[in-house]
Design an enzyme around this catalytic site. Structure first.
Site, PDB file in Angstrom:
ATOM      1  N   CYS A   6      -0.427   3.267   9.191  1.00 50.95           N
ATOM      2  CA  CYS A   6       0.510   4.156   9.979  1.00 50.95           C
ATOM      3  C   CYS A   6       1.592   2.838  10.386  1.00 50.95           C
ATOM      4  O   CYS A   6       1.403   1.845  10.504  1.00 50.95           O
ATOM      5  CB  CYS A   6       0.086   4.591  11.100  1.00 50.95           C
ATOM      6  SG  CYS A   6      -0.954   5.949  10.663  1.00 50.95           S
ATOM      7  N   GLY A  32       3.818   3.951   5.477  1.00 54.71           N
ATOM      8  CA  GLY A  32       3.283   5.197   5.309  1.00 54.71           C
ATOM      9  C   GLY A  32       4.281   5.953   4.801  1.00 54.71           C
ATOM     10  O   GLY A  32       5.590   5.986   5.163  1.00 54.71           O
ATOM     11  N   ASN A 107      -1.746   4.055  15.587  1.00 53.58           N
ATOM     12  CA  ASN A 107      -1.911   3.337  14.188  1.00 53.58           C
ATOM     13  C   ASN A 107      -3.203   2.683  14.204  1.00 53.58           C
ATOM     14  O   ASN A 107      -3.664   2.174  15.335  1.00 53.58           O
ATOM     15  CB  ASN A 107      -0.990   2.313  13.989  1.00 53.58           C
ATOM     16  CG  ASN A 107      -1.049   1.458  12.717  1.00 53.58           C
ATOM     17  OD1 ASN A 107      -0.848   0.319  12.817  1.00 53.58           O
ATOM     18  ND2 ASN A 107      -1.801   1.771  11.959  1.00 53.58           N
ATOM     19  N   GLY A 108      -4.202   3.077  13.320  1.00 55.29           N
ATOM     20  CA  GLY A 108      -5.572   2.406  13.355  1.00 55.29           C
ATOM     21  C   GLY A 108      -6.657   3.376  13.286  1.00 55.29           C
ATOM     22  O   GLY A 108      -6.154   4.691  13.047  1.00 55.29           O
ATOM     23  N   CYS A 243      -5.922  -7.906  12.159  1.00 56.81           N
ATOM     24  CA  CYS A 243      -6.347  -7.807  10.789  1.00 56.81           C
ATOM     25  C   CYS A 243      -5.692  -8.702   9.942  1.00 56.81           C
ATOM     26  O   CYS A 243      -4.366  -8.648   9.714  1.00 56.81           O
ATOM     27  CB  CYS A 243      -6.062  -6.354  10.465  1.00 56.81           C
ATOM     28  SG  CYS A 243      -5.936  -5.963   8.550  1.00 56.81           S
ATOM     29  N   TYR A 249      -1.124  -8.760   2.744  1.00 52.40           N
ATOM     30  CA  TYR A 249      -0.611  -7.885   2.031  1.00 52.40           C
ATOM     31  C   TYR A 249       0.188  -6.641   2.487  1.00 52.40           C
ATOM     32  O   TYR A 249       1.119  -6.321   1.995  1.00 52.40           O
ATOM     33  CB  TYR A 249      -1.882  -7.138   1.100  1.00 52.40           C
ATOM     34  CG  TYR A 249      -1.494  -5.762   0.420  1.00 52.40           C
ATOM     35  CD1 TYR A 249      -0.749  -5.840  -0.846  1.00 52.40           C
ATOM     36  CD2 TYR A 249      -1.979  -4.400   0.964  1.00 52.40           C
ATOM     37  CE1 TYR A 249      -0.397  -4.466  -1.344  1.00 52.40           C
ATOM     38  CE2 TYR A 249      -1.112  -3.254   0.397  1.00 52.40           C
ATOM     39  CZ  TYR A 249      -0.837  -3.418  -0.728  1.00 52.40           C
ATOM     40  OH  TYR A 249      -0.591  -2.286  -1.322  1.00 52.40           O
ATOM     41  N   SER A 290       4.158  -7.543  -4.588  1.00 48.97           N
ATOM     42  CA  SER A 290       3.168  -8.162  -3.584  1.00 48.97           C
ATOM     43  C   SER A 290       2.746  -9.573  -3.783  1.00 48.97           C
ATOM     44  O   SER A 290       2.493 -10.512  -2.613  1.00 48.97           O
ATOM     45  CB  SER A 290       1.941  -7.381  -3.326  1.00 48.97           C
ATOM     46  OG  SER A 290       1.332  -7.111  -4.546  1.00 48.97           O
ATOM     47  N   ASP A 353      -1.924 -11.115  -4.821  1.00 50.48           N
ATOM     48  CA  ASP A 353      -2.279 -11.189  -3.419  1.00 50.48           C
ATOM     49  C   ASP A 353      -3.776 -10.890  -3.206  1.00 50.48           C
ATOM     50  O   ASP A 353      -4.172 -11.017  -2.307  1.00 50.48           O
ATOM     51  CB  ASP A 353      -1.279 -10.628  -2.696  1.00 50.48           C
ATOM     52  CG  ASP A 353      -1.472  -9.137  -2.829  1.00 50.48           C
ATOM     53  OD1 ASP A 353      -1.137  -8.602  -3.982  1.00 50.48           O
ATOM     54  OD2 ASP A 353      -1.303  -8.231  -1.883  1.00 50.48           O
ATOM     55  N   CYS A 389     -13.107  -1.312   4.887  1.00 48.61           N
ATOM     56  CA  CYS A 389     -12.652  -1.514   5.984  1.00 48.61           C
ATOM     57  C   CYS A 389     -12.828  -0.195   6.789  1.00 48.61           C
ATOM     58  O   CYS A 389     -12.373   0.737   6.325  1.00 48.61           O
ATOM     59  CB  CYS A 389     -11.104  -1.912   5.968  1.00 48.61           C
ATOM     60  SG  CYS A 389     -10.101  -1.570   7.516  1.00 48.61           S
ATOM     61  N   CYS A 442     -13.730  -7.569   5.989  1.00 45.71           N
ATOM     62  CA  CYS A 442     -13.650  -7.115   4.565  1.00 45.71           C
ATOM     63  C   CYS A 442     -14.100  -8.225   3.527  1.00 45.71           C
ATOM     64  O   CYS A 442     -14.383  -7.876   2.531  1.00 45.71           O
ATOM     65  CB  CYS A 442     -12.374  -6.299   3.929  1.00 45.71           C
ATOM     66  SG  CYS A 442     -10.802  -7.145   4.543  1.00 45.71           S
TER      67      CYS A 442
HETATM   68  P1  AMP Z   1      -6.391  -3.070  -8.455  1.00 47.60           P
HETATM   69  O1  AMP Z   1      -5.941  -3.429  -9.922  1.00 47.60           O
HETATM   70  O2  AMP Z   1      -6.921  -1.796  -8.283  1.00 47.60           O
HETATM   71  O3  AMP Z   1      -7.400  -4.065  -8.217  1.00 47.60           O
HETATM   72  O4  AMP Z   1      -4.994  -3.116  -7.614  1.00 47.60           O
HETATM   73  C1  AMP Z   1      -4.773  -4.494  -6.851  1.00 47.60           C
HETATM   74  C2  AMP Z   1      -3.388  -4.269  -6.298  1.00 47.60           C
HETATM   75  O5  AMP Z   1      -3.321  -3.392  -5.369  1.00 47.60           O
HETATM   76  C3  AMP Z   1      -2.876  -5.428  -5.824  1.00 47.60           C
HETATM   77  O6  AMP Z   1      -1.446  -5.937  -6.774  1.00 47.60           O
HETATM   78  C4  AMP Z   1      -2.391  -5.485  -4.364  1.00 47.60           C
HETATM   79  O7  AMP Z   1      -1.148  -6.036  -4.003  1.00 47.60           O
HETATM   80  C5  AMP Z   1      -2.554  -3.810  -4.111  1.00 47.60           C
HETATM   81  N1  AMP Z   1      -3.411  -3.391  -3.012  1.00 47.60           N
HETATM   82  C6  AMP Z   1      -3.872  -4.376  -1.992  1.00 47.60           C
HETATM   83  N2  AMP Z   1      -4.428  -3.765  -1.147  1.00 47.60           N
HETATM   84  C7  AMP Z   1      -4.462  -2.448  -1.427  1.00 47.60           C
HETATM   85  C8  AMP Z   1      -4.517  -1.070  -0.693  1.00 47.60           C
HETATM   86  N3  AMP Z   1      -5.104  -1.560   0.557  1.00 47.60           N
HETATM   87  N4  AMP Z   1      -4.459   0.024  -1.308  1.00 47.60           N
HETATM   88  C9  AMP Z   1      -3.553   0.018  -2.153  1.00 47.60           C
HETATM   89  N5  AMP Z   1      -3.081  -1.257  -2.991  1.00 47.60           N
HETATM   90  C10 AMP Z   1      -3.580  -2.239  -2.505  1.00 47.60           C
HETATM   91 FE1  SF4 Z   2      -8.035  -5.858   8.219  1.00 48.92          FE
HETATM   92 FE2  SF4 Z   2     -10.096  -6.375   6.609  1.00 48.92          FE
HETATM   93 FE3  SF4 Z   2     -10.747  -6.286   9.104  1.00 48.92          FE
HETATM   94 FE4  SF4 Z   2     -10.033  -3.938   7.802  1.00 48.92          FE
HETATM   95  S1  SF4 Z   2     -11.785  -5.219   7.394  1.00 48.92           S
HETATM   96  S2  SF4 Z   2      -9.180  -4.472   9.926  1.00 48.92           S
HETATM   97  S3  SF4 Z   2      -8.489  -4.792   6.331  1.00 48.92           S
HETATM   98  S4  SF4 Z   2      -9.337  -7.756   8.181  1.00 48.92           S
END
Ligand code: AMP
Ligand code: SF4
Length: 468
Positions: A6, A32, A107-108, A243, A249, A290, A353, A389, A442
């Site tokens: 959010c 969002g 947010n949260g 976080c 990211y 990213s 990332d 998370c 995480c």
């Molecule tokens: P995947 O191939 O499903 O592992 O997608 C990874 C990609 O999703 C990376 O390029 C990240 O930048 C992006 N990403 C990272 N965290 C999230 C998230 N929480 N929700 C959606 N996309 C994410």
């Molecule tokens: Fe952030 Fe990971 Fe902690 Fe969730 S578990 S608040 S994504 S550091």
């Protein structure tokens, strides 16, 4: 349980409060895309406009110029990947009780919502939405008897557990607060004589507000009549657990989050990665957008040239017409396409990332192979995501997180890589300014606030093995 990203924005004392809030939300749109809302207060009446969609789809000139009157406003944008998308779940959440008008933007994610909701329902509360924010509002109402609004909020906060950055508009006051661990961000700024709040400072830049500082973890700031008062939510010493994924990211690279420059931190993560896991390659390449900033850091530290050989289509909407034939992985291809001439015969190092499920990345890597890449290595600028998370970032349950149960070698094989390295946790901490101020749950499973039973089950979910 829904988990949501959010974005929040609030302003006090500005003649065009709604318009400023619109711009603030516009700058925070990456936080969002599902719904947006603005609530204003003109000294006697509270007004709202909420809707599904992007900020520019929800508000028009009539709302901003005429209807949303008042010099105090709060705004919210919401994104939810799971659960039903409902307009009544859009925020700010607005209630009137007795002579009080209350709008809450959150947010949260709270972890003890169910328990509190059952308790409140047993006492006669009736709920209109499925949002944890509503539980918080009922708690405030319950504690209002004989208390000031500030006291009621403090009492409500003592009952809720989880992550919360909140903006609360109540009659002539704008109240901003962060949970004692400070899991989600919230910044304080000034626009001439007016105070502004936003999840990230990129919102201040757009309206030319000056960043003052972050709302501190466990701090509640009350703005009334142009005066700012700060108080603590609790006397119990609580470690900061901000976080770290915001820095990796989620936040925009032109923002300050937790007083850290996101761009610099991402570059530092890439540089640390280059020291941790050097590789002999022809060039470094990010998957845009990213991975861009960590790739710059990796390239500068390693001396390997940076190439932008994967091109992103910036105009892909949230929905597009799918081909009628079976064109596999179309949605990934429509977004990113490699520059053919750059790929053939090359030893490529991709800086990414984060890896969540690994499926999108796998499709992209496969494409590079088809175009004749000789070697493909990947360096990931965050540690392996092994735990879900519970505090507001939408990762899949543990069963869907590829790194939860698979060794790095298996992940590399699944994605189709010659080598794969994740930034180590010490390497990540070396790349940020404050060493003991972040949530890393995480990555290491050390949850600063234990998830309650029904959520904890997610952590114990059946393990999935990667195949194919
Ligand atoms: P995947 O191939 O499903 O592992 O997608 C990874 C990609 O999703 C990376 O390029 C990240 O930048 C992006 N990403 C990272 N965290 C999230 C998230 N929480 N929700 C959606 N996309 C994410
Ligand atoms: Fe952030 Fe990971 Fe902690 Fe969730 S578990 S608040 S994504 S550091």
């Amino acid at each position: 349980m829904k988990r949501e990203y959010c974005g929040l924005f609030g302003i006090y004392g500005h003649p065009e409060a709604a318009r400023m809030t619109y711009f603030g939300l516009y700058a925070l749109q990456h936080r969002g895309q599902e719904s947006a809302g603005i609530v204003t207060w003109d000294g006697s009446t509270i007004r709202e406009q909420r809707g599904m969609g992007l900020v520019h789809e929800v508000f028009n000139e009539r709302h901003l110029g005429k209807e949303l009157k008042g010099n105090v406003a709060v705004g919210h944008i919401r994104y939810s990947t799971t659960g039903v998308s409902l307009i009544r779940n859009a925020q700010p959440f607005l209630v009137r009780f007795k002579d009080m008008h209350l709008a809450v933007a959150h947010n949260g994610n709270l972890v003890n919502t169910l328990e509190l909701r059952h308790e409140l329902e047993n006492e006669g509360s009736i709920f209109q939405t499925t949002m944890d924010t509503e539980v918080f509002v009922h708690l405030i109402a319950k504690h209002m008897n004989g208390s000031t609004i500030e006291e009621a909020i403090v009492k409500a906060c003592a009952r809720i557990k989880g992550a919360y950055s909140l903006l609360i508009l109540v009659n002539n006051k704008l109240i901003a607060l962060r949970d004692p661990h400070g899991l989600r961000p919230l910044a304080l700024g000034r626009l001439n004589d007016n105070y502004v709040f936003a999840s990230e400072t990129c919102a201040f830049d757009l309206i030319e507000a000056e960043y003052m500082r972050q709302v501190e973890p466990g701090e509640m700031i009350v703005v009334e009549g142009g005066r700012l008062t700060s108080m603590r939510l609790t006397d119990v010493p609580t470690p900061k657990r901000q976080c770290i994924f915001e820095l990796i990211y989620f936040a925009r690279p032109d923002s300050l989050v937790f007083d850290e420059g996101v761009y610099e931190r991402r570059k530092a993560m890439g540089a640390t990665l280059a020291r941790e896991a050097p590789v002999d390659a022809d060039f470094v390449m990010p998957f845009p957008d990213s991975g861009n900033y960590a790739a710059v850091g990796y390239s500068q530290e390693s001396g390997l040239p940076l190439e932008l050989a994967m091109i992103r289509n910036h105009y892909v909407g949230r929905t597009f017409i799918q081909p009628s034939q079976d064109m596999r992985n179309f949605s990934v291809r429509v977004k990113l396409n490699p520059v053919r001439s750059m790929i053939e015969g090359k030893r490529i190092l991709i800086v990414e990332d984060s890896i969540v499920r690994g499926t999108t990345i796998r499709t992209r890597v496969k494409k590079l192979r088809e175009l004749g890449a000789r070697e493909i290595h990947m360096r990931v600028s965050c540690p392996a995501i092994r735990f879900p998370c519970f505090y507001g970032i939408d990762f899949s349950s543990k069963g869907e997180l590829i790194a939860a149960n698979n060794p790095v070698a298996d992940i590399a094989r699944f994605i189709g890589l010659d080598s794969l390295h994740y930034l180590s946790i010490p390497g990540l901490l070396d790349s940020v300014t404050e060493k003991n101020a972040h949530c890393l749950a995480c990555f290491d499973g050390n949850y600063p606030i234990p998830p309650c039973d029904h959520q904890g089950k997610l952590c114990l979910e059946a393990e999935s093995k990667v195949t194919g």
